[in-house]
Write a protein that holds these residues in place. Structure first.
Motif, short mmCIF file in Angstrom:
data_model
loop_
_atom_site.label_atom_id
_atom_site.label_comp_id
_atom_site.label_asym_id
_atom_site.label_seq_id
_atom_site.Cartn_x
_atom_site.Cartn_y
_atom_site.Cartn_z
N ARG A 1 34.41 27.65 30.17
CA ARG A 1 35.78 28.56 29.80
C ARG A 1 37.21 27.83 29.83
NH1 ARG A 1 38.86 32.41 31.97
NH2 ARG A 1 38.35 34.46 32.51
N SER B 1 36.66 27.47 25.84
CA SER B 1 37.67 28.72 25.50
C SER B 1 38.82 29.24 25.66
CB SER B 1 35.82 30.06 26.02
OG SER B 1 34.84 29.29 25.74
N SER C 1 33.60 32.75 19.32
CA SER C 1 34.26 33.54 20.05
C SER C 1 35.27 33.62 20.89
CB SER C 1 33.08 35.01 20.03
OG SER C 1 32.36 34.82 21.29
N ASP D 1 34.48 33.86 24.04
CA ASP D 1 34.14 35.55 24.89
C ASP D 1 34.21 34.74 26.68
OD1 ASP D 1 33.50 37.50 26.20
OD2 ASP D 1 31.98 38.39 25.27
N LEU D 2 35.33 34.56 27.26
CA LEU D 2 35.71 34.70 28.38
C LEU D 2 34.62 35.77 29.24
CD1 LEU D 2 39.32 33.95 28.79
CD2 LEU D 2 37.87 32.23 28.09
N ASN D 3 34.88 37.22 28.99
CA ASN D 3 33.84 37.99 29.51
C ASN D 3 32.71 37.73 29.59
OD1 ASN D 3 36.26 39.88 30.63
ND2 ASN D 3 36.22 40.97 28.51
N ALA D 4 31.86 37.35 29.27
CA ALA D 4 30.99 36.84 28.47
C ALA D 4 30.31 35.61 29.48
CB ALA D 4 30.03 36.62 27.32
N ASP E 1 32.48 34.85 32.44
CA ASP E 1 32.56 34.94 33.65
C ASP E 1 31.09 35.75 33.77
OD1 ASP E 1 35.11 34.52 33.62
OD2 ASP E 1 35.99 35.96 33.31
N ALA E 2 30.85 36.32 32.96
CA ALA E 2 28.85 37.42 33.48
C ALA E 2 27.99 36.33 34.46
CB ALA E 2 28.70 38.11 33.00
#
Length: 247
Positions: free
Chosen positions: A69, A72, A154, A156-159, A161-162
């Motif tokens: 993270r 990212s 990408s 992708d921070l949402n991915a 965090d999930a």
């Protein structure tokens, strides 16, 4: 005296069914319970060790996700050139491969821990063979998701965090189970000690009383021997007197 000596030498009041048939049945049942409780404690500690190993592995995955993270967020900064983003993506890919290796290779007693192999594993902490059921979910999709982030850059921070939430959600129940194992092992230990104490009161000999009985019998035997010897001496003395008188 021989019975008392047998009890003193063995330390047990009940050495055979003839000594106390009902007591022997109770003692044997208690012995089985004590040994099963003790084995249950060992089983519980073994399962706790497996849980702690899995939780430790997940802690390592969490550390890798935190670093991913961080990278990212760095990669999302438009000040970075494509070459610099490629370097960031490469580190993320290495971390993703490390997560994959952790999921694939973390084992306890030849059992994989993080790939879904552990499902409803029985702890067998109780004397009847039952106990807490342990399940560790498959973490393979986390490694795949992080690899995808590295490949498409990408970030992708949402991915991420999930994935971190999934790991945390898995670690929390494992920590609670480990604590439960402590209480279970302690409870079994206390039960075993109390049961062993009760068994001892039934099965063990009262050494002081048995020694008193042995001593008493020994004194009586010595007195009888002395009395018999005195009688023999008296008989011999009378015989000699008769012989002398007759002479």
């Amino acid at each position: 005296m021989s019975e008392a000596m047998n009890r003193v030498s063995s330390g047990y009041r009940i050495n055979s069914a003839a000594d106390d048939a009902a007591g022997l049945a109770i003692v044997e049942n208690m012995t089985a319970q004590v040994r099963s409780l003790d084995q249950g404690v060992r089983n519980t500690r073994d399962m706790q060790a497996m849980i702690d190993t899995a939780e430790g592995g997940l802690a390592g995955v969490n550390d890798s996700l935190n670093r991913i993270r961080e990278l990212s967020v760095q990669g999302l900064n438009d000040i970075n050139t494509p070459a610099q983003r490629a370097i960031i993506a490469n580190e993320i890919d290495q971390l993703a491969q490390g997560i994959q290796d952790q999921v694939r290779n973390l084992q306890f007693n030849s059992t994989n821990l993080l790939d879904g192999s552990v499902q409803n594993a029985n702890t067998a902490s109780s004397p009847d063979g039952t106990g807490a059921q342990v399940t560790i979910n498959d973490m393979s999709d986390i490694a795949r998701a992080m690899t995808a982030i590295a490949e498409d850059r990408s970030f992708d921070l949402n991915a991420i965090d999930a994935a971190a939430a999934q790991v945390t959600a898995e670690r929390a129940p494992l920590g609670a189970l480990s604590n439960r194992m402590d209480y279970t092992a302690n409870a079994n230990t206390i039960s075993s000690l109390n049961l062993a104490d009760a068994r001892s009161r039934i099965a063990d000999a009262d050494i002081a009383n048995e020694m008193r009985a042995v001593t008493s019998e020994r004194v009586l035997n010595e007195i009888q021997v002395l009395m018999q010897r005195n009688e023999q001496d008296q008989v011999e003395e009378n015989r000699q007197r008769v012989l002398q008188t007759g002479a």
